[in-house]
Design a protein around this motif. Structure first.
Motif, PDB file in Angstrom:
ATOM      1  N   ARG A 109       0.904   2.801  -5.376  1.00  0.00           N
ATOM      2  CA  ARG A 109       1.858   2.155  -6.279  1.00  0.00           C
ATOM      3  C   ARG A 109       2.176   3.059  -7.467  1.00  0.00           C
ATOM      4  O   ARG A 109       3.317   3.093  -7.930  1.00  0.00           O
ATOM      5  CB  ARG A 109       1.305   0.811  -6.774  1.00  0.00           C
ATOM      6  N   ARG A 135       4.688   5.537  -6.398  1.00  0.00           N
ATOM      7  CA  ARG A 135       6.025   4.920  -6.294  1.00  0.00           C
ATOM      8  C   ARG A 135       6.616   4.681  -7.675  1.00  0.00           C
ATOM      9  O   ARG A 135       7.811   4.883  -7.894  1.00  0.00           O
ATOM     10  CB  ARG A 135       5.939   3.613  -5.501  1.00  0.00           C
ATOM     11  N   ARG A 192      10.096   6.315  -9.001  1.00  0.00           N
ATOM     12  CA  ARG A 192      11.215   5.424  -9.290  1.00  0.00           C
ATOM     13  C   ARG A 192      11.710   5.540 -10.721  1.00  0.00           C
ATOM     14  O   ARG A 192      12.899   5.373 -10.983  1.00  0.00           O
ATOM     15  CB  ARG A 192      10.838   3.987  -8.949  1.00  0.00           C
TER      16      ARG A 192
END
Length: 198
Positions: A179, A182, A186
């Motif tokens: 996570r 990510r 992002r």
């Protein structure tokens, strides 16, 4: 009595203490337990360390030396752009913490959550370490952002990374690290419009 600055006994006490702090935490680890794990009499501990706080500070110094070697190899790798440096650092740390039960995290957030309210000596030591580690990130990010922005981002990223490693231990899973990757990927296109692309 003047303490020796270095000896095989001192080294093994620090190494065994580091392993015990990883396994069960600073608070739950006793001086006698460290000496036993090192195969030494308890008196050996007091010959080398003034107190458990003193020992905790030395364990942190030992641990941080290894951690900063990785930071220098990754976050200061000028052949990569800042984003890739951070991802490479995460990759290396993941290999160190990857165990079947994901119970071994990072001593810095682990000890910070345990001792900050109870030991001013260790709280100050941890604050110094976090400031220095923020600077590693800020130096890398300084190639893509203005100084103030780089410093703010560096502090936020380090805090998020420490939280990631704590959550990894709670979830007993590597998913928090996934996570985190990510999250970085992002937010980077938004925050990093001026990203260097060496």
């Amino acid at each position: 009595m003047k303490r020796k600055t270095s000896s095989p006994q001192r080294t093994i006490l620090i190494e065994r203490g580091t392993a015990l702090f990883h396994a069960q935490g600073y608070t739950a680890t006793g001086v006698r337990e460290v000496a036993t794990a090192a195969g030494l009499p308890q008196g050996s501990f007091t010959n080398h360390f003034r107190s458990k706080e003193d020992f905790g500070s030395e364990v942190l110094a030992h641990y941080v030396l290894q951690l900063e070697a990785i930071m220098e190899r990754t976050l200061q790798d000028k052949t990569r752009n800042p984003f890739d440096r951070i991802v490479t650092y995460v990759d290396e740390i993941e290999q160190l913490v990857r165990t079947p039960d994901w119970k071994v995290g990072c001593l810095i957030p682990d000890m910070a959550s345990e001792v900050s309210a109870h030991s001013e000596v260790l709280r100050r030591r941890l604050a110094e370490i976090m400031t220095r580690h923020t600077a590693y990130y800020a130096e890398a990010l300084g190639e893509a952002f203005e100084k103030e922005t780089a410093e703010d981002l560096a502090g936020g990223i380090l805090a998020a990374w420490h939280g990631t490693l704590l959550r990894m231990k709670v979830e007993r899973s590597g998913e928090p690290i996934a996570r985190f990757r990510r999250f970085i990927s992002r937010v980077w296109p938004v925050a990093g419009k001026n990203l260097c692309t060496k």
